[in-house]
Scaffold this motif. Structure first.
Motif, mmCIF file in Angstrom:
data_model
loop_
_atom_site.group_PDB
_atom_site.id
_atom_site.type_symbol
_atom_site.label_atom_id
_atom_site.label_comp_id
_atom_site.label_asym_id
_atom_site.label_seq_id
_atom_site.Cartn_x
_atom_site.Cartn_y
_atom_site.Cartn_z
ATOM 1 N N ARG A 270 2.305 -0.952 -6.782
ATOM 2 C CA ARG A 270 3.329 -1.995 -6.867
ATOM 3 C C ARG A 270 4.671 -1.490 -6.331
ATOM 4 O O ARG A 270 5.388 -2.209 -5.637
ATOM 5 N N ARG A 271 5.009 -0.248 -6.630
ATOM 6 C CA ARG A 271 6.273 0.310 -6.159
ATOM 7 C C ARG A 271 6.256 0.504 -4.638
ATOM 8 O O ARG A 271 7.266 0.295 -3.962
ATOM 9 N N LEU A 272 5.104 0.921 -4.102
ATOM 10 C CA LEU A 272 4.992 1.061 -2.649
ATOM 11 C C LEU A 272 5.161 -0.279 -1.951
ATOM 12 O O LEU A 272 5.848 -0.381 -0.923
ATOM 13 N N LEU A 273 4.550 -1.317 -2.521
ATOM 14 C CA LEU A 273 4.645 -2.646 -1.921
ATOM 15 C C LEU A 273 6.075 -3.182 -1.965
ATOM 16 O O LEU A 273 6.473 -3.965 -1.096
ATOM 17 N N ARG A 274 6.833 -2.763 -2.966
ATOM 18 C CA ARG A 274 8.233 -3.195 -3.070
ATOM 19 C C ARG A 274 9.167 -2.312 -2.243
ATOM 20 O O ARG A 274 10.382 -2.546 -2.229
ATOM 21 N N GLY A 275 8.601 -1.295 -1.604
ATOM 22 C CA GLY A 275 9.422 -0.419 -0.774
ATOM 23 C C GLY A 275 10.293 0.532 -1.556
ATOM 24 O O GLY A 275 11.294 1.045 -1.036
ATOM 25 N N GLU A 276 9.924 0.853 -2.801
ATOM 26 C CA GLU A 276 10.714 1.761 -3.623
ATOM 27 C C GLU A 276 10.416 3.217 -3.261
ATOM 28 O O GLU A 276 9.366 3.530 -2.696
ATOM 29 N N LYS A 277 11.326 4.089 -3.601
ATOM 30 C CA LYS A 277 11.132 5.520 -3.410
ATOM 31 C C LYS A 277 10.292 6.046 -4.565
ATOM 32 O O LYS A 277 10.795 6.271 -5.662
#
Length: 288
Positions: free
Chosen positions: A197-204
């Motif tokens: 989910r964090r990767l899909l949101r472009g988070e570090k």
């Protein structure tokens, strides 16, 4: 909050598990010692992320190369190394709340011991039981309100041992890979889905955060004690499912895994509903 509990757990494992471990398991213990030392240094002074990751991959490579490369081939071995390294890191990610990682270790390795006993693998049973016992002693001090945490030295090592014993049991024919995956699925699913989910949101993804499902429940008002207790129930249910899968025929095992997958979908929905309810009542909660 002290983060040296992993040293005590490692000492307990060294005293008990090493005394009943077969001599050919030495790559497992060498990798565990390396992770304890490097991770403890990281706890004290901090180490670069890339440096830690290289150590994790080397420990995983030594384990897989010794036990499984002939069975898996080089492509399968590479995938297994990545899987072991991910287990090392996800266990560390999930060590962020009172009693959670200690509980997963107690129940997880406890169920592995039961599965090994069912399979008649006494060495695997005794090693798993020793780790569970060390975790039980630690949990006495780690349950809410926690007085000590595992730290990286404990969490990364326990993740490595979970992956390593899971693979050794599969190599020995004591269980299918579905058994250890089900047993440790409360950590595997939460960490993996949260990362995706964090990767899909472009988070570090290498930065600290509070978006794991267990963190979201605690922040929505459930707190540490209630969240940990519900997680324990999930761990027990997944462990029982793993034992049922071990004794079931192939098709029935897939049915059990499917049922557990549906359970996780329902759990994710529950977390969202709890958050919405907290937002409607205007709850302001902290990490306490």
């Amino acid at each position: 909050m002290p983060r040296t509990g992993g040293i005590g757990v490692a000492a307990g494992i060294a005293v008990s598990a090493l005394s009943v471990s077969p001599s050919e398991w030495w790559p497992l213990w060498v990798g565990a010692v390396v992770l304890v030392v490097v991770s403890f240094v990281d706890d004290l002074v901090g180490l670069p992320v890339i440096g830690r990751l290289i150590v994790h991959l080397l420990a995983a490579g030594g384990l897989v190369g010794w036990f499984l490369v002939d069975d898996l081939g080089w492509a399968g071995a590479a995938f297994a190394i990545i899987g072991v390294a991910w287990m090392v890191n996800l266990y560390n990610f999930m060590d962020g709340m009172d009693g959670l990682a200690g509980g997963m270790t107690l129940f997880g390795f406890g169920f592995l011991a039961m599965a090994a006993w069912v399979a008649g693998d006494h060495s695997l049973m005794l090693v798993s039981l020793s780790i569970a016992a060390a975790a039980g002693a630690f949990l006495w001090f780690n349950f809410h309100p926690a007085r000590i945490f595992l730290g990286d030295a404990g969490s990364t090592t326990l993740g490595f041992l979970a992956a390593g014993l899971g693979l050794i049991g599969w190599k020995n024919g004591s269980w299918s890979l579905g058994v250890p995956l089900l047993v440790f699925s409360p950590f595997i699913v939460d960490a993996s889905v949260t990362l995706a989910r964090r990767l899909l949101r472009g988070e570090k993804v290498w930065q600290a955060h509070r978006s794991h499902y267990y963190q979201r429940l605690a922040l929505a008002g459930w707190g540490h004690r209630k969240t940990a207790s519900v997680e324990y129930g999930l761990m027990i249910l997944c462990g029982l499912s793993a034992l049922a899968c071990q004794s079931a025929s192939g098709p029935l095992c897939f049915v059990i895994i499917g049922a557990v997958a549906v359970l996780y979908l329902a759990a994710a929905w529950l977390v969202t509903m709890v958050e919405h309810k907290a937002a409607r009542r205007g709850a302001v909660v902290g990490w306490s």
